[in-house]
Scaffold this motif. Structure first.
Motif, PDB file in Angstrom:
ATOM      1  N   GLU A   4      -9.001  14.034  -0.692  1.00 57.50           N
ATOM      2  CA  GLU A   4      -9.953  14.699   0.398  1.00 57.50           C
ATOM      3  C   GLU A   4      -9.847  14.106   1.776  1.00 57.50           C
ATOM      4  N   LYS A   5      -9.726  12.518   1.694  1.00 57.34           N
ATOM      5  CA  LYS A   5      -9.753  11.797   2.709  1.00 57.34           C
ATOM      6  C   LYS A   5      -8.111  11.359   3.270  1.00 57.34           C
ATOM      7  N   GLN A   6      -7.298  11.725   2.432  1.00 58.24           N
ATOM      8  CA  GLN A   6      -5.849  11.338   2.689  1.00 58.24           C
ATOM      9  C   GLN A   6      -5.648   9.847   2.877  1.00 58.24           C
ATOM     10  N   LEU A   7      -6.302   9.272   2.045  1.00 58.11           N
ATOM     11  CA  LEU A   7      -6.407   7.510   2.267  1.00 58.11           C
ATOM     12  C   LEU A   7      -6.093   6.901   0.837  1.00 58.11           C
ATOM     13  N   PHE A   8      -5.282   6.147   1.006  1.00 56.17           N
ATOM     14  CA  PHE A   8      -4.929   5.196  -0.319  1.00 56.17           C
ATOM     15  C   PHE A   8      -5.820   4.079  -0.505  1.00 56.17           C
TER      16      PHE A   8
ATOM     17  N   ASP B 141       0.875  -1.181  -0.317  1.00 56.77           N
ATOM     18  CA  ASP B 141      -0.096   0.179  -0.162  1.00 56.77           C
ATOM     19  C   ASP B 141       1.088   1.193  -0.031  1.00 56.77           C
ATOM     20  N   TYR B 142       0.279   2.346  -0.662  1.00 52.53           N
ATOM     21  CA  TYR B 142       1.166   3.451  -0.561  1.00 52.53           C
ATOM     22  C   TYR B 142       1.031   4.185   0.763  1.00 52.53           C
ATOM     23  N   ASP B 143       1.994   4.489   1.467  1.00 53.03           N
ATOM     24  CA  ASP B 143       2.358   5.097   2.697  1.00 53.03           C
ATOM     25  C   ASP B 143       1.768   6.607   2.813  1.00 53.03           C
ATOM     26  N   VAL B 144       0.855   6.971   2.815  1.00 52.82           N
ATOM     27  CA  VAL B 144       0.247   8.450   2.798  1.00 52.82           C
ATOM     28  C   VAL B 144       1.017   9.302   3.953  1.00 52.82           C
ATOM     29  N   LYS B 145       1.043   8.717   4.995  1.00 52.23           N
ATOM     30  CA  LYS B 145       1.575   9.429   6.318  1.00 52.23           C
ATOM     31  C   LYS B 145       3.196   9.615   5.966  1.00 52.23           C
ATOM     32  N   LYS B 146       3.869   8.698   5.724  1.00 54.66           N
ATOM     33  CA  LYS B 146       5.465   8.814   5.177  1.00 54.66           C
ATOM     34  C   LYS B 146       5.541   9.887   4.033  1.00 54.66           C
TER      35      LYS B 146
ATOM     36  N   ASP C 205       5.902   1.320 -13.607  1.00 55.44           N
ATOM     37  CA  ASP C 205       5.747   2.247 -12.566  1.00 55.44           C
ATOM     38  C   ASP C 205       4.790   1.311 -11.600  1.00 55.44           C
ATOM     39  N   VAL C 206       5.508   0.646 -10.665  1.00 51.70           N
ATOM     40  CA  VAL C 206       4.684  -0.086  -9.794  1.00 51.70           C
ATOM     41  C   VAL C 206       3.784   0.784  -8.804  1.00 51.70           C
ATOM     42  N   THR C 207       4.327   1.873  -8.300  1.00 51.48           N
ATOM     43  CA  THR C 207       3.473   2.790  -7.554  1.00 51.48           C
ATOM     44  C   THR C 207       2.255   3.077  -7.940  1.00 51.48           C
ATOM     45  N   TRP C 208       2.141   3.649  -9.081  1.00 51.83           N
ATOM     46  CA  TRP C 208       0.959   4.100  -9.763  1.00 51.83           C
ATOM     47  C   TRP C 208      -0.012   2.889 -10.196  1.00 51.83           C
ATOM     48  N   SER C 209       0.637   1.625 -10.240  1.00 51.11           N
ATOM     49  CA  SER C 209      -0.221   0.648 -10.549  1.00 51.11           C
ATOM     50  C   SER C 209      -0.807   0.031  -9.305  1.00 51.11           C
ATOM     51  N   ALA C 210      -0.512   0.319  -8.186  1.00 54.06           N
ATOM     52  CA  ALA C 210      -0.987  -0.045  -7.060  1.00 54.06           C
ATOM     53  C   ALA C 210      -2.601   0.529  -6.617  1.00 54.06           C
ATOM     54  N   GLY C 211      -2.704   1.663  -7.055  1.00 55.70           N
ATOM     55  CA  GLY C 211      -3.805   2.237  -6.770  1.00 55.70           C
ATOM     56  C   GLY C 211      -3.662   3.692  -6.685  1.00 55.70           C
ATOM     57  N   TYR C 212      -4.483   4.419  -5.705  1.00 56.98           N
ATOM     58  CA  TYR C 212      -4.429   5.948  -5.889  1.00 56.98           C
ATOM     59  C   TYR C 212      -4.597   6.542  -4.490  1.00 56.98           C
ATOM     60  N   VAL C 213      -4.450   7.504  -4.307  1.00 62.14           N
ATOM     61  CA  VAL C 213      -4.877   8.509  -2.864  1.00 62.14           C
ATOM     62  C   VAL C 213      -6.097   9.321  -3.023  1.00 62.14           C
ATOM     63  N   ASN C 214      -6.901   8.939  -2.196  1.00 64.20           N
ATOM     64  CA  ASN C 214      -8.152   9.867  -2.151  1.00 64.20           C
ATOM     65  C   ASN C 214      -7.911  11.219  -1.383  1.00 64.20           C
TER      66      ASN C 214
ATOM     67  N   LYS D 238       6.365  -4.094   6.236  1.00 69.08           N
ATOM     68  CA  LYS D 238       5.360  -3.346   6.672  1.00 69.08           C
ATOM     69  C   LYS D 238       4.210  -3.371   5.425  1.00 69.08           C
ATOM     70  N   GLN D 239       4.679  -3.738   4.123  1.00 72.43           N
ATOM     71  CA  GLN D 239       3.780  -3.704   3.221  1.00 72.43           C
ATOM     72  C   GLN D 239       3.039  -2.518   2.923  1.00 72.43           C
ATOM     73  N   LYS D 240       3.989  -1.405   3.010  1.00 76.84           N
ATOM     74  CA  LYS D 240       3.676  -0.153   2.545  1.00 76.84           C
ATOM     75  C   LYS D 240       4.976   0.786   2.314  1.00 76.84           C
ATOM     76  N   GLY D 241       4.918   1.813   1.410  1.00 75.57           N
ATOM     77  CA  GLY D 241       6.056   2.638   1.437  1.00 75.57           C
ATOM     78  C   GLY D 241       5.639   3.718   0.238  1.00 75.57           C
ATOM     79  N   ILE D 242       6.442   4.563  -0.186  1.00 73.97           N
ATOM     80  CA  ILE D 242       6.309   5.445  -0.962  1.00 73.97           C
ATOM     81  C   ILE D 242       6.982   4.848  -2.419  1.00 73.97           C
ATOM     82  N   CYS D 243       7.028   6.151  -3.441  1.00 75.40           N
ATOM     83  CA  CYS D 243       7.631   5.657  -4.731  1.00 75.40           C
ATOM     84  C   CYS D 243       8.797   5.023  -4.877  1.00 75.40           C
TER      85      CYS D 243
END
Length: 315
Positions: free
Chosen positions: A176-180, A67-72, A165-174, A105-110
């Protein structure tokens, strides 16, 4: 007759290509719990024999499990992209540490996605590089040479470098809610360099894999996912910053199939506006009224999905 035969052969190849990847994806998605990246590499190597299938297997697993780590990411932006000060014996040790942490952790940034991808490729005997550069994802980046810092991969398959680009293939960040939101999208696996360029510009020119330039990247609009799926292309304007004449913005598209439903809205408008396009000589012509004195962002939608965003100015 020859042209029809070529088209049929192309379509057959595309179908076989998609089925080929479907088989790889189904095997990888059935792995269940994997305890370490070394175990994952062993599974990939055991199940797949070619560079392409290994590269695809690694890509599919990461995009569906990390998952994309929005907090990081927010912390990264706050620190202006500075990396933590720590000395590593060598780059391999650094990649190993990042890969282990990202996998656990199964999360990170690009950067984490791309380093994990490269490390797994190395373990599976596939040549891969981490590409650092810039992406174009926000309206304020229209008309600028560089966008936000980003990282992706280039992988060597059958002596040909392919962009991923694996990052952009995993999903997207909402936003408004700052949620992956996890949503697998394989568009960014071995993407055509001309299409990849629309949102990516590497620090090293050789990783463009096309003859585009910084100025080309600066000039293009902000393209959405819908741009790549419709069977027509923009003829005019060719740049992201456009000027209205006589309080009107004119856009022209080449149309190969059915004309889509076209709507638009400016940056501060809550609802979209339907526009009735004109057709002339096989082209779609869209005229939009623009009476503001300053500049604004024009968002264009095709069949309800974001197609492109332009920055509009008065002449």
């Amino acid at each position: 007759m020859k042209a029809i035969f070529v088209i049929l052969i192309t379509l057959v190849n595309i179908c076989l290509h998609a089925q080929h990847y479907n088989r790889v994806d189904s095997v990888v998605l059935a792995y269940g719990r994997v305890t370490s990246y070394t175990e994952l590499a062993e599974k990939i190597t055991q199940d797949f024999s070619t560079e392409e299938t290994k590269a695809r297997g690694i890509y599919t697993w990461i995009a569906n499990n990390v998952d994309y780590d929005v907090k990081k990411y927010r912390k990264f932006i706050k620190n202006k992209g500075k990396k933590p000060k720590r000395k590593w014996k060598n780059h391999y040790e650094y990649e190993q540490s990042v890969s282990k942490k990202t996998f656990r952790k199964q999360k990170g940034i690009c950067g984490d996605y791309s380093i994990l991808y490269k490390h797994l490729c190395s373990l599976c005997g596939v040549e891969c590089e981490v590409i650092s550069g810039f992406s174009k994802t926000r309206e304020k980046e229209i008309g600028r040479k560089f966008g936000e810092k980003h990282a992706w991969n280039a992988v060597n398959i059958n002596q040909n470098w392919k962009l991923i680009d694996v990052t952009w293939s995993a999903g997207y960040v909402n936003q408004e809610k700052q949620l992956f939101i996890r949503q697998f999208n394989d568009y960014y696996f071995c993407t055509n360099p001309e299409q990849f360029f629309l949102n990516h510009f590497p620090r090293k020119h050789k990783w463009l894999l096309t003859n585009k330039t910084k100025d080309d990247f600066k000039k293009i609009p902000l393209y959405g996912q819908r741009y790549r799926s419709l069977d027509f292309e923009t003829k005019e304007p060719n740049e992201g910053v456009i000027y209205s004449e006589n309080e009107t913005v004119i856009l022209q598209f080449s149309n190969k199939r059915k004309t889509p439903n076209i709507t638009y809205k400016f940056a501060k408008e809550e609802y979209g506006n339907y526009v009735l396009p004109k057709e002339k000589d096989g082209n779609i012509i869209v005229e939009i009224k623009y009476k503001k004195r300053g500049s604004d962002y024009l968002h264009l939608y095709m069949n309800g999905s974001h197609y492109a965003t332009y920055k509009v100015k008065r002449k």
